[in-house]
Design a protein around this motif. Structure first.
Motif, short mmCIF file in Angstrom:
data_model
loop_
_atom_site.label_atom_id
_atom_site.label_comp_id
_atom_site.label_asym_id
_atom_site.label_seq_id
_atom_site.Cartn_x
_atom_site.Cartn_y
_atom_site.Cartn_z
N SER A 12 -9.10 -5.83 10.87
CA SER A 12 -8.31 -6.45 9.81
C SER A 12 -9.05 -7.60 9.18
O SER A 12 -9.76 -8.34 9.84
N ASP A 217 -1.29 0.15 10.80
CA ASP A 217 -1.18 0.05 9.35
C ASP A 217 -2.44 -0.53 8.72
O ASP A 217 -2.93 -0.04 7.70
N GLU A 218 -2.97 -1.59 9.34
CA GLU A 218 -4.14 -2.26 8.78
C GLU A 218 -5.37 -1.35 8.82
O GLU A 218 -6.17 -1.32 7.87
N ARG A 221 -4.94 1.22 6.12
CA ARG A 221 -5.18 0.59 4.82
C ARG A 221 -6.69 0.46 4.57
O ARG A 221 -7.16 0.71 3.45
N ARG A 222 -7.42 0.08 5.60
CA ARG A 222 -8.88 -0.06 5.46
C ARG A 222 -9.52 1.29 5.15
O ARG A 222 -10.39 1.40 4.26
N TRP A 224 -8.04 3.95 3.82
CA TRP A 224 -7.61 4.41 2.49
C TRP A 224 -8.38 3.71 1.40
O TRP A 224 -8.79 4.34 0.41
N GLY A 229 -8.83 4.05 -2.44
CA GLY A 229 -8.36 2.87 -3.16
C GLY A 229 -9.32 2.39 -4.24
O GLY A 229 -8.91 2.11 -5.38
N GLN A 243 0.06 2.14 -4.64
CA GLN A 243 0.93 1.97 -3.47
C GLN A 243 1.48 3.30 -3.01
O GLN A 243 1.58 3.58 -1.80
N LEU A 246 -1.24 5.08 -1.10
CA LEU A 246 -1.40 4.49 0.23
C LEU A 246 -0.25 4.89 1.15
O LEU A 246 -0.47 5.20 2.33
N ASP A 247 0.96 4.92 0.62
CA ASP A 247 2.13 5.27 1.44
C ASP A 247 2.01 6.68 2.01
O ASP A 247 2.46 6.95 3.13
N MET A 250 -0.01 6.33 4.99
CA MET A 250 0.72 5.59 6.02
C MET A 250 1.74 6.48 6.74
O MET A 250 1.99 6.32 7.94
#
Length: 340
Positions: A12, A217-218, A221-222, A224, A229, A243, A246-247, A250
């Protein structure tokens, strides 16, 4: 080389707390790797095609020039299904041979005949073995920008000149034997990777730790951001669209399960390294990194050059710790190969 798992010290960019982990026992780990399927003719033919293609004459196609099957094409791709972006479908500046794609039936045929610079919408039905299980059999649309292309003229594979350039024997029989031996060597490398993953899974199963959802999650996110992204930002997608994309990552069960597994392994290795007081001396770090660099086609000189850059050196140091810990655990495990 072992599959890469997240390095927990850099999961993170923000303050995501790491759970306390008691080092699992590394004693008595024993795994049996199943025998691989026999080497098939299809694999030999694919590798022969790749080798021949590497010796082809290549010409850049001009803007407005049509592409044909067999060309190399450079694509920007966005996939949609059920009114949403398909997770893992985004490709930017992606080069591929314009040939049938098992996961996207009809995709290559729809591009053939288009011109460099064209934008296309390709409608198809995702096959029954599509990687995203929930989308199997679903109608999908792919928006494709044909950014560039190369005409590829394949050599005469029956000629003596081709065999000389290939350098794998004087006859097709010798060439195919060389390819078979090469594929068997690669298969042995894959079996060792399978063994490492089985050992690491056993180590993870012995690790008593609750992985915080925020940590999962983190890491997603990284991943993605690196995979999609940045591309969506370049394409000027709205914050809401980004978003939404990304969802989808997730909420994907397979992605969450894979990330949690890799985090558990990473935490376990870190705890084992601390318990067994492993030390990463500079010469050891370079040794384990050099072995991995060879697998990715990097020379020792290129690796030394990367280590000069402070940011790259820090990342490589984390990778070296991971590889050293994996090697330490593998030295304690008993590995059997079926059919060996």
């Amino acid at each position: 080389m072992a599959e890469q798992v997240p390095v927990v010290s850099s999961v993170s960019s923000g303050p995501v707390p790491l759970p306390e982990v008691k080092a699992p026992s590394t004693e008595g780990i024993e795994v049996t790797v199943p025998a691989p399927p026999p080497l098939g003719e299809d694999a030999l033919i694919r590798r022969f095609h790749e080798l021949a293609r590497a010796l082809a004459e290549v010409r850049e196609r001009k803007e407005g020039e049509e592409v044909v099957l067999g060309d190399d094409v450079q694509l920007d791709v966005l996939g949609y299904a059920n009114g949403q972006l398909i997770p893992f479908s985004i490709r930017i500046d992606y080069w591929m041979e314009l040939a049938p794609q098992e996961m996207l039936p009809g995709f290559a045929d729809a591009i053939a005949g288009s011109a460099v610079g064209d934008s296309l919408k390709i409608d198809l039905v995702l096959p029954a073995n599509y990687p995203v299980e929930s989308l199997r059999g679903t109608p999908a649309s792919f928006l494709v920008d044909l950014v560039g292309a190369r005409e590829v003229k394949m050599p005469d594979t029956d000629s003596d000149e081709f065999l000389r350039k290939l350098g794998r024997g004087d006859t097709h029989e010798e060439v195919m034997e060389s390819i078979a031996n090469e594929l068997l060597d690669e298969q042995a490398d894959v079996l060792w990777l399978d063994a490492q993953n089985m050992v690491l899974d056993e180590l993870a199963s012995r690790t008593q730790v609750e992985i915080p959802p925020t940590l999962v999650d983190e890491e997603i996110r990284r991943r993605w951001m690196a995979a999609e992204g940045e591309a969506l930002e370049e394409k000027e997608f709205s914050p809401e669209e980004k978003q939404e994309a990304l969802d989808l990552w997730m909420k994907d069960p397979a992605t969450r399960a894979d990330v949690e597994r890799r985090l558990r392994i990473s935490l376990a290795l870190k705890a084992v390294a601390a318990k067994d007081k492993l030390e990463l001396r500079p010469e050891k770090a370079f040794e384990v990194l050099e072995d991995s660099a060879v697998a990715f086609g990097l020379t020792s000189a290129q690796l030394r050059e990367a280590l000069v850059d402070p940011k790259a050196a820090s990342q490589l140091q984390n990778v070296a710790w991971h590889l050293m810990a994996v090697e330490h655990v593998m030295n304690k495990a008993k590995v059997h190969f079926e059919g060996a």
